[in-house]
Write an enzyme that holds these catalytic residues in place. Structure first.
Site, mmCIF file in Angstrom:
data_model
loop_
_atom_site.group_PDB
_atom_site.id
_atom_site.type_symbol
_atom_site.label_atom_id
_atom_site.label_comp_id
_atom_site.label_asym_id
_atom_site.label_seq_id
_atom_site.Cartn_x
_atom_site.Cartn_y
_atom_site.Cartn_z
ATOM 1 N N TYR A 134 -5.910 19.080 -17.516
ATOM 2 C CA TYR A 134 -5.720 18.837 -18.951
ATOM 3 C C TYR A 134 -7.040 18.663 -19.705
ATOM 4 O O TYR A 134 -7.037 18.523 -20.928
ATOM 5 C CB TYR A 134 -4.863 17.587 -19.173
ATOM 6 C CG TYR A 134 -3.488 17.696 -18.573
ATOM 7 C CD1 TYR A 134 -2.534 18.538 -19.130
ATOM 8 C CD2 TYR A 134 -3.143 16.972 -17.440
ATOM 9 C CE1 TYR A 134 -1.270 18.655 -18.579
ATOM 10 C CE2 TYR A 134 -1.878 17.081 -16.881
ATOM 11 C CZ TYR A 134 -0.951 17.924 -17.449
ATOM 12 O OH TYR A 134 0.297 18.039 -16.895
ATOM 13 N N HIS A 175 -4.332 18.634 -26.464
ATOM 14 C CA HIS A 175 -3.776 17.282 -26.397
ATOM 15 C C HIS A 175 -4.845 16.260 -26.014
ATOM 16 O O HIS A 175 -4.678 15.069 -26.258
ATOM 17 C CB HIS A 175 -2.637 17.260 -25.375
ATOM 18 C CG HIS A 175 -1.385 16.573 -25.837
ATOM 19 N ND1 HIS A 175 -1.105 16.239 -27.138
ATOM 20 C CD2 HIS A 175 -0.305 16.150 -25.123
ATOM 21 C CE1 HIS A 175 0.078 15.643 -27.217
ATOM 22 N NE2 HIS A 175 0.577 15.580 -26.008
ATOM 23 N N PHE A 210 0.149 9.193 -18.674
ATOM 24 C CA PHE A 210 0.385 10.364 -19.503
ATOM 25 C C PHE A 210 0.616 9.907 -20.942
ATOM 26 O O PHE A 210 0.934 8.751 -21.217
ATOM 27 C CB PHE A 210 1.542 11.205 -18.949
ATOM 28 C CG PHE A 210 1.105 12.032 -17.776
ATOM 29 C CD1 PHE A 210 0.457 13.243 -17.975
ATOM 30 C CD2 PHE A 210 1.291 11.577 -16.480
ATOM 31 C CE1 PHE A 210 0.014 13.999 -16.901
ATOM 32 C CE2 PHE A 210 0.857 12.318 -15.402
ATOM 33 C CZ PHE A 210 0.215 13.537 -15.612
ATOM 34 N N ASN A 239 2.816 9.983 -23.244
ATOM 35 C CA ASN A 239 4.002 9.272 -23.726
ATOM 36 C C ASN A 239 4.093 7.833 -23.226
ATOM 37 O O ASN A 239 5.042 7.131 -23.562
ATOM 38 C CB ASN A 239 5.278 10.046 -23.388
ATOM 39 C CG ASN A 239 5.477 10.240 -21.916
ATOM 40 O OD1 ASN A 239 4.574 9.971 -21.122
ATOM 41 N ND2 ASN A 239 6.641 10.714 -21.526
ATOM 42 N N ASN A 258 4.144 11.836 -29.238
ATOM 43 C CA ASN A 258 4.641 10.897 -28.229
ATOM 44 C C ASN A 258 3.657 9.781 -27.902
ATOM 45 O O ASN A 258 4.068 8.661 -27.596
ATOM 46 C CB ASN A 258 5.053 11.641 -26.967
ATOM 47 C CG ASN A 258 6.316 12.440 -27.171
ATOM 48 O OD1 ASN A 258 7.179 12.060 -27.965
ATOM 49 N ND2 ASN A 258 6.433 13.562 -26.477
#
Length: 186
Positions: free
Chosen positions: A14, A19, A64, A66, A112
């Site tokens: 990631y 994000h 993560f 969320n 989120n």
């Protein structure tokens, strides 16, 4: 002490995704202001140092996106930092790539990470919204989890944010935005 939170997802896969632009800003601020190496604490990677005259803790949740609220709550509670002294750097698909906006409070716009933080500490924290744009076709989740096409421009923007961060922390939101826009146009 101020809490500066960079949102992202953990893991190498990631690292260069849209994000994770909050992590990019957090890392840049830590480097530019000579913060010590990050250590694991509060379900996050944490470093404490000074941004100009401001004592600050940089937090990169190790969960993560969320579940980011848990790390923010732990760090804020441990150091008795109210929501009004917390600034969250996060991706925003409603803004074009490279656009930066700042606001205190408000809704989470379906993000989120912000939803998780809202549930943990309320919504009166500051948000630095970092535009990543929307896809012309395809899913939004696929878009924000895909790599930037021009990561150099993201790093340049992160350095401009870092170079002008004291304006924001001093309460001069308009001055901060003005300098980012002016610097970003160059």
């Amino acid at each position: 002490m101020l809490l500066l939170v960079g949102l992202g997802n953990p893991g190498k896969q990631y690292e260069f995704t849209r994000h994770n632009v909050g992590f990019v800003v957090a890392d840049t601020v830590a480097r530019d202001f000579n913060f010590p190496e990050f250590s694991s604490k509060y379900d996050a990677l944490v470093s404490v140092g000074n941004v100009g005259l401001h004592r600050a803790m940089i937090v990169k949740p190790a969960t993560f996106m969320n579940r980011s609220g848990a790390a923010v709550l732990k760090a804020a509670s441990m150091h008795k930092i109210p929501a009004e002294q917390i600034t969250v750097f996060h991706d925003d698909a409603d803004l074009q790539h490279g656009v930066v906006k700042v606001k205190q409070g408000g809704g989470n716009a379906g993000h989120n990470g912000l939803r998780s933080i809202d549930a943990a500490i309320g919504c009166q924290y500051w948000r630095v919204r970092l535009g990543v744009g929307r896809p012309d076709v395809g899913s939004l989740s696929g878009h924000v989890l895909s790599d930037f096409h021009d990561f150099d421009s993201v790093q340049q923007l992160a350095h401009k944010i870092s170079a002008n961060l004291t304006e924001l922390l001093d309460g001069n939101v308009n001055g901060f935005i003005s300098k980012i826009r002016c610097d970003h146009a160059q």
